[in-house]
Design a protein around this motif. Structure first.
Motif, PDB file in Angstrom:
ATOM      1  N   PRO A 317      54.442  -3.392  65.458  1.00  0.00           N
ATOM      2  CA  PRO A 317      54.553  -3.971  64.114  1.00  0.00           C
ATOM      3  C   PRO A 317      54.262  -5.459  64.113  1.00  0.00           C
ATOM      4  O   PRO A 317      54.529  -6.167  65.085  1.00  0.00           O
ATOM      5  CB  PRO A 317      56.006  -3.687  63.729  1.00  0.00           C
ATOM      6  N   HIS A 318      53.696  -5.914  63.021  1.00  0.00           N
ATOM      7  CA  HIS A 318      53.444  -7.342  62.862  1.00  0.00           C
ATOM      8  C   HIS A 318      54.752  -8.059  62.533  1.00  0.00           C
ATOM      9  O   HIS A 318      55.691  -7.477  62.003  1.00  0.00           O
ATOM     10  CB  HIS A 318      52.433  -7.569  61.735  1.00  0.00           C
ATOM     11  N   GLY A 319      54.785  -9.330  62.839  1.00  0.00           N
ATOM     12  CA  GLY A 319      55.993 -10.089  62.582  1.00  0.00           C
ATOM     13  C   GLY A 319      57.125  -9.686  63.500  1.00  0.00           C
ATOM     14  O   GLY A 319      58.193  -9.285  63.067  1.00  0.00           O
ATOM     15  N   THR A 320      56.860  -9.724  64.814  1.00  0.00           N
ATOM     16  CA  THR A 320      57.854  -9.255  65.779  1.00  0.00           C
ATOM     17  C   THR A 320      59.169 -10.000  65.640  1.00  0.00           C
ATOM     18  O   THR A 320      60.241  -9.424  65.782  1.00  0.00           O
ATOM     19  CB  THR A 320      57.304  -9.433  67.211  1.00  0.00           C
ATOM     20  N   HIS A 321      59.124 -11.280  65.353  1.00  0.00           N
ATOM     21  CA  HIS A 321      60.359 -12.066  65.277  1.00  0.00           C
ATOM     22  C   HIS A 321      61.254 -11.571  64.148  1.00  0.00           C
ATOM     23  O   HIS A 321      62.473 -11.436  64.309  1.00  0.00           O
ATOM     24  CB  HIS A 321      60.007 -13.537  65.084  1.00  0.00           C
ATOM     25  N   ASP A 322      60.649 -11.254  62.992  1.00  0.00           N
ATOM     26  CA  ASP A 322      61.446 -10.779  61.866  1.00  0.00           C
ATOM     27  C   ASP A 322      62.067  -9.426  62.171  1.00  0.00           C
ATOM     28  O   ASP A 322      63.234  -9.177  61.863  1.00  0.00           O
ATOM     29  CB  ASP A 322      60.576 -10.692  60.608  1.00  0.00           C
ATOM     30  N   ILE A 323      61.265  -8.550  62.815  1.00  0.00           N
ATOM     31  CA  ILE A 323      61.792  -7.237  63.158  1.00  0.00           C
ATOM     32  C   ILE A 323      62.912  -7.376  64.161  1.00  0.00           C
ATOM     33  O   ILE A 323      63.911  -6.668  64.115  1.00  0.00           O
ATOM     34  CB  ILE A 323      60.655  -6.343  63.693  1.00  0.00           C
ATOM     35  N   HIS A 324      62.763  -8.301  65.079  1.00  0.00           N
ATOM     36  CA  HIS A 324      63.835  -8.528  66.060  1.00  0.00           C
ATOM     37  C   HIS A 324      65.127  -8.934  65.369  1.00  0.00           C
ATOM     38  O   HIS A 324      66.198  -8.433  65.690  1.00  0.00           O
ATOM     39  CB  HIS A 324      63.389  -9.609  67.043  1.00  0.00           C
ATOM     40  N   ILE A 325      65.048  -9.805  64.388  1.00  0.00           N
ATOM     41  CA  ILE A 325      66.259 -10.236  63.684  1.00  0.00           C
ATOM     42  C   ILE A 325      66.898  -9.057  62.963  1.00  0.00           C
ATOM     43  O   ILE A 325      68.115  -8.871  62.998  1.00  0.00           O
ATOM     44  CB  ILE A 325      65.909 -11.366  62.697  1.00  0.00           C
ATOM     45  N   ASP A 326      66.098  -8.210  62.341  1.00  0.00           N
ATOM     46  CA  ASP A 326      66.630  -7.059  61.640  1.00  0.00           C
ATOM     47  C   ASP A 326      67.357  -6.131  62.601  1.00  0.00           C
ATOM     48  O   ASP A 326      68.470  -5.675  62.307  1.00  0.00           O
ATOM     49  CB  ASP A 326      65.500  -6.306  60.933  1.00  0.00           C
ATOM     50  N   GLY A 347      63.921 -10.682  73.796  1.00  0.00           N
ATOM     51  CA  GLY A 347      64.877 -10.767  74.882  1.00  0.00           C
ATOM     52  C   GLY A 347      66.327 -10.865  74.469  1.00  0.00           C
ATOM     53  O   GLY A 347      67.208 -10.455  75.223  1.00  0.00           O
ATOM     54  N   ASP A 348      66.628 -11.409  73.292  1.00  0.00           N
ATOM     55  CA  ASP A 348      68.028 -11.582  72.900  1.00  0.00           C
ATOM     56  C   ASP A 348      68.465 -10.542  71.868  1.00  0.00           C
ATOM     57  O   ASP A 348      69.226 -10.822  70.959  1.00  0.00           O
ATOM     58  CB  ASP A 348      68.271 -12.984  72.360  1.00  0.00           C
ATOM     59  N   LEU A 349      67.986  -9.334  72.052  1.00  0.00           N
ATOM     60  CA  LEU A 349      68.343  -8.255  71.140  1.00  0.00           C
ATOM     61  C   LEU A 349      69.844  -7.982  71.159  1.00  0.00           C
ATOM     62  O   LEU A 349      70.453  -7.692  70.127  1.00  0.00           O
ATOM     63  CB  LEU A 349      67.574  -6.983  71.530  1.00  0.00           C
ATOM     64  N   TYR A 350      70.461  -8.082  72.333  1.00  0.00           N
ATOM     65  CA  TYR A 350      71.894  -7.831  72.471  1.00  0.00           C
ATOM     66  C   TYR A 350      72.649  -9.106  72.841  1.00  0.00           C
ATOM     67  O   TYR A 350      73.727  -9.028  73.433  1.00  0.00           O
ATOM     68  CB  TYR A 350      72.134  -6.766  73.546  1.00  0.00           C
ATOM     69  N   ARG A 351      72.137 -10.255  72.451  1.00  0.00           N
ATOM     70  CA  ARG A 351      72.835 -11.489  72.743  1.00  0.00           C
ATOM     71  C   ARG A 351      74.172 -11.575  72.005  1.00  0.00           C
ATOM     72  O   ARG A 351      75.133 -12.181  72.501  1.00  0.00           O
ATOM     73  CB  ARG A 351      71.937 -12.676  72.373  1.00  0.00           C
TER      74      ARG A 351
END
Length: 580
Positions: A317-326, A347-351
């Motif tokens: 998906p485009h906008g990886t950073h936004d998807i990561h935040i979601d 990398g900080d998915l479970y931070r």
């Protein structure tokens, strides 16, 4: 059933140790894990073996043959056999009708899980090789077209099985396209169904019959339907023909329908999309997961490597950073999760879990009555992604869920240099299985194994083409390989790739890992024939062994190991002779 078995030709590629899969044709509990021993072999030249299965592996032939015999017993409990093509019955010849069974085996068939797998049994099930079996032989079983004779026969069998003891069915597996004709008329009888398995999601299907079943079932017996499994058809890059490409595109278009189906199930507890490729991007799951407080299991299909041809059909998906935040905030809300299988995009998915655990450890001695957020009791975590992202994510989840984690698995992509190390300096008191696949395994410090006292399954896989003498990480790991011997509860050890396993290391593992029952050494280096023999002779609990080593004369190994009565199955392959 097991027997002593050795390969007559040491140049034959090894049969991989079979993983445990759930089978829907075993007695009583069809969702339990079953293992088919690969030490049993079948003869491919037998007259009773269908020619359309000649290209299948020995292991697949054995599995399908056993499933076909169980299906024959189940079919004999119904009257549908009179309307089917002639079945092959061992001991009775090729008959239309088998003598009636004295035991109603179908009464115990309560989990209709993965029913579509019986298509693979058709060449072993029917005596007529010129009708449906020919169609199956000419077509990949995963791409049998809709409306074919094979699917019509399977539909008849499935309808007879469901109608026999519909009031006892708990796991219902059905094609999404046949829901209206097969399931909707039987809703009052399917009062015990708690799990729904939708297959053929890569084909066009009507949404309304599925929603009618879910809503009518809930109105009739209450919200007991809480588990759903999503399945498409199995495709490989070598089978990217027109039919496969069309199915892939259809499955992506069905993502909105799937989201609607998931939203119609109240108190959803389990979503399993491992066998449905669009779940690689977690399509359609976000809204449902966010509104479900009871979700315990979330499994998605792992995406292919970025360089794969699949990327053009399932792009990241485009906008990886936004998807990561979601997803980071989404997972933070799911406090009931116990098992998860997702790709990692950042990398900080479970931070957030790392910080919560750290705060709990700091505040607990000072303020014992402080009300803190309860972390999810995660038991199983399977991840995949780029090495850089996985290094941080694995460190976070291992620290945050150190008290509950039992199964940790990670698959990494992309060969990039990352000056970092994956290392634990806290006790993982319940971890029993650790699997690291790809470049990530090279970054794992084996000193961390001392903090895993309950570990029973260790698997490390890397590229076999690496040069141990020139690769810095392999050189560092060679100094730590003896740490494997500290795992006193180890039962299964798998080392694939150019891992330097010396004779001293093998001897220590044999002396200290007294419970080791399965050993796999694939392309490992620095191993001599003498050290291997001495180590294997001391592994008194060893039951299965697979060796692919570059040592001279594996014939001696075969002769010596044959004398070990406790060894049930083995596979030997000499890479040295293959190179010659």
């Amino acid at each position: 059933m097991a027997s002593n078995h050795t390969s007559n030709n040491i140049d034959i590629p090894p049969v991989p140790y079979p993983e445990r899969h759930s089978s829907s044709l075993h007695h009583r509990s069809y969702s339990e894990s079953q293992t088919i021993p690969y030490s049993i072999s079948t003869t491919g030249d037998s007259e009773d073996t269908p020619y359309c299965a000649s290209t299948a592996s020995t292991l697949d032939q054995l599995k399908w043959s056993k499933m076909a015999r169980l299906l024959q017993l189940l079919i004999a409990c119904t009257d549908v056999q009179a309307r089917l093509p002639a079945l092959r019955y061992p001991g009775y010849g090729q008959q239309w009708i088998r003598p009636p069974c004295k035991v109603d085996y179908l009464r115990h068939y309560i989990d209709h899980q993965n029913f579509a797998a019986i298509v693979l049994c058709f060449p072993y099930l029917f005596a007529d090789k010129s009708s449906s079996c020919e169609l199956l032989a000419a077509t990949d079983p995963c791409t049998v077209p809709q409306g074919s004779n094979v699917l019509k026969v399977m539909f008849q069998i499935q309808r007879a099985f469901m109608a026999h003891t519909a009031c006892r069915i708990r796991t219902l597996s059905v094609s999404a396209a046949s829901m209206e004709l097969l399931v909707v008329p039987m809703i009052p009888q399917l009062a015990r169904v708690t799990s729904l398995e939708l297959t053929d999601l890569d084909q066009d299907f009507a949404l309304e019959p599925i929603l009618d079943f879910i809503k009518s079932h809930r109105m009739l017996v209450g919200p007991i339907l809480k588990n759903i499994r999503l399945m498409g058809r199995s495709f490989t890059p070598s089978r990217l023909d027109t039919l496969v490409l069309t199915s892939i595109k259809n499955s992506r278009l069905n993502a909105d329908k799937v989201r609607t189906i998931l939203g119609a199930i109240r108190d959803l507890e389990k979503v399993d999309g491992q066998a449905w490729m669009p779940s690689v991007g977690l399509l359609g799951f976000k809204d449902v997961v966010a509104s479900s407080n009871n979700l315990k299991v979330l499994k998605c299909s792992f995406p292919p490597a970025p360089s794969s041809v699949w990327s053009s059909y399932f792009p990241l998906p485009h906008g990886t950073h936004d998807i990561h935040i979601d997803w980071s905030s989404l997972l933070e809300k799911c406090r009931s999760l116990e098992q998860i299988r997702i790709p990692v995009r950042h990398g900080d998915l479970y931070r957030w879990a790392y910080h919560e655990k750290k705060s709990t450890l700091i505040c607990a001695p000072i303020l014992p009555r402080t009300q803190t957020k309860r972390l999810p009791h995660m038991h199983r975590i399977h991840l995949c992604g780029a090495t850089v992202d996985l290094l941080d994510t694995l460190a976070d989840v291992a620290f945050a869920f150190q008290d509950t984690l039992q199964d940790l698995e990670a698959h990494s992509w992309l060969r990039v240099w990352q000056p970092a190390t994956l290392e634990f300096d806290w006790t993982l008191s319940r971890l029993t299985r650790l699997v690291l696949d790809g470049e990530l395994s090279l970054y794992f410090s084996l000193d961390s194994l001392a903090w895993c006292p309950m570990l029973e399954h260790l698997s490390l896989s890397t590229d076999p083409s690496l040069d141990p003498g020139a690769h810095l990480l392999l050189y560092i790991r060679s100094r730590e390989m003896h740490k494997v011997a500290c795992l006193k509860r180890l039962r299964r050890l798998v080392l694939r790739g150019a891992w330097p396993v010396s004779d001293v290391v093998l001897r220590k593992i044999a002396d200290r890992c007294k419970k080791l029952s399965s050993l796999v050494l694939d392309h490992t280096t620095v191993t001599s024939i003498g050290g291997l023999l001495l180590a294997v002779e001391r592994m008194y609990m060893l039951e299965s062994m697979s060796l692919r080593l570059d040592v001279v004369d594996l014939y001696l190994v075969r002769v010596v190991v044959r004398k070990l009565a406790f060894l049930r199955a083995m596979q030997l392959t000499s890479l040295y002779k293959q190179d010659l």
